[in-house]
Design a protein around this motif. Structure first.
Motif, PDB file in Angstrom:
ATOM      1  N   THR A  64       0.835  -1.198   0.000  1.00  0.00           N
ATOM      2  CA  THR A  64       0.000   0.000   0.000  1.00  0.00           C
ATOM      3  C   THR A  64       0.868   1.246   0.000  1.00  0.00           C
ATOM      4  OG1 THR A  64      -1.771  -1.183   1.139  1.00  0.00           O
ATOM      5  CG2 THR A  64      -1.856   1.218   1.209  1.00  0.00           C
ATOM      6  N   GLN A  68       1.694   3.969  -3.402  1.00  0.00           N
ATOM      7  CA  GLN A  68       1.389   5.386  -3.212  1.00  0.00           C
ATOM      8  C   GLN A  68       2.347   6.264  -4.015  1.00  0.00           C
ATOM      9  OE1 GLN A  68      -1.215   6.469  -1.643  1.00  0.00           O
ATOM     10  NE2 GLN A  68      -0.757   8.625  -1.787  1.00  0.00           N
ATOM     11  N   TYR A  72       6.513   7.503  -0.605  1.00  0.00           N
ATOM     12  CA  TYR A  72       6.088   6.244   0.014  1.00  0.00           C
ATOM     13  C   TYR A  72       5.666   6.467   1.458  1.00  0.00           C
ATOM     14  CZ  TYR A  72       8.826   4.939  -4.031  1.00  0.00           C
ATOM     15  OH  TYR A  72       9.333   4.871  -5.301  1.00  0.00           O
ATOM     16  N   MET A  74       2.206   7.623   4.018  1.00  0.00           N
ATOM     17  CA  MET A  74       0.769   7.820   4.191  1.00  0.00           C
ATOM     18  C   MET A  74       0.468   7.994   5.670  1.00  0.00           C
ATOM     19  SD  MET A  74      -0.749   4.804   1.678  1.00  0.00           S
ATOM     20  CE  MET A  74      -2.459   5.341   1.703  1.00  0.00           C
ATOM     21  N   ASP A  78      -5.154   7.069   6.350  1.00  0.00           N
ATOM     22  CA  ASP A  78      -5.192   6.741   4.922  1.00  0.00           C
ATOM     23  C   ASP A  78      -4.796   5.283   4.675  1.00  0.00           C
ATOM     24  OD1 ASP A  78      -6.044   9.297   4.291  1.00  0.00           O
ATOM     25  OD2 ASP A  78      -4.028  10.018   3.780  1.00  0.00           O
ATOM     26  N   ALA A  82      -7.136   2.569   2.842  1.00  0.00           N
ATOM     27  CA  ALA A  82      -6.647   1.905   1.630  1.00  0.00           C
ATOM     28  C   ALA A  82      -6.563   0.397   1.809  1.00  0.00           C
ATOM     29  CB  ALA A  82      -5.273   2.459   1.239  1.00  0.00           C
ATOM     30  N   ASN A 183      -5.821   0.961  -4.396  1.00  0.00           N
ATOM     31  CA  ASN A 183      -5.934   1.908  -3.283  1.00  0.00           C
ATOM     32  C   ASN A 183      -7.303   2.526  -3.384  1.00  0.00           C
ATOM     33  OD1 ASN A 183      -3.445   1.640  -2.139  1.00  0.00           O
ATOM     34  ND2 ASN A 183      -2.505   3.282  -3.309  1.00  0.00           N
TER      35      ASN A 183
END
Length: 184
Positions: A64, A68, A72, A74, A78, A82, A183
């Motif tokens: 995940t 992104q 990299y 998040m 989030d 995701a 995602n």
């Protein structure tokens, strides 16, 4: 459905048709095969990840973040959205990955938002895991000619869309980590 078929799933459908003749059994040929395929693929992925000292939760977290794009990173919120899992489950995954040096955690100034970022080791690890998983999946599908793979994909897409609409309305499903899961 041929009663003399050596296919065990056809045999199950035939037996139920005989035992409960007023109950529809047509779904057995599809749903039971999908369940069996999912079990075989899941077991194979678990074995492959174990060989690489990883698990599906780690693969899901790292994948995940990697999908992104740079940097990299998040937020935990989030990541949970995701990955289609709870914030508590994300915290557990991040704790394990952080202990392995795969991600770092940084609290923003407002102290309510936490960013999770892949480390260089985490990026190398996820790239290797995804390469191993996708290569294995390609090998497993190679038993079907490309036109059948394309046909299967085009058949499964609307089935998944339909089932998602019917079964997931108003609830969040659990998610089995997959390197090319979307995602959301």
């Amino acid at each position: 459905m041929d009663a003399t078929s050596s296919d065990p799933i056809d045999a199950i459908a035939t037996a139920w048709k005989r035992e409960l003749p007023n109950i529809p059994v047509d779904s057995i040929g599809i749903v039971t095969r999908i369940w069996h395929i999912a079990k075989l693929l899941g077991d194979d992925r678990t074995r492959l990840l174990r060989e690489h000292h990883a698990d599906t939760a780690t693969l899901d977290l790292l994948s995940t973040l990697r999908r992104q794009g740079e940097p990299y990173r998040m937020t935990t919120r989030d990541l949970a959205a995701a990955s289609l899992i709870t914030a508590g489950a994300i915290t557990q995954r991040v704790d394990r990955a952080e202990a392995q040096g795969l991600v770092t955690r940084a609290t923003r100034r407002n102290a309510r938002t936490v960013d999770i970022e892949l480390t260089p080791l985490g990026r190398t690890t996820v790239d290797n895991l995804v390469a191993a998983v996708l290569t294995r999946e390609s090998e497993l599908l190679a038993g079907l000619p490309q036109h059948q793979q394309d046909q299967l994909e085009s058949t499964l897409r609307p089935l998944l869309d339909h089932l998602s609409t019917v079964l997931e309305a108003g609830r969040r499903p659990s998610h089995v980590g997959h390197p090319h899961a979307p995602n959301k």
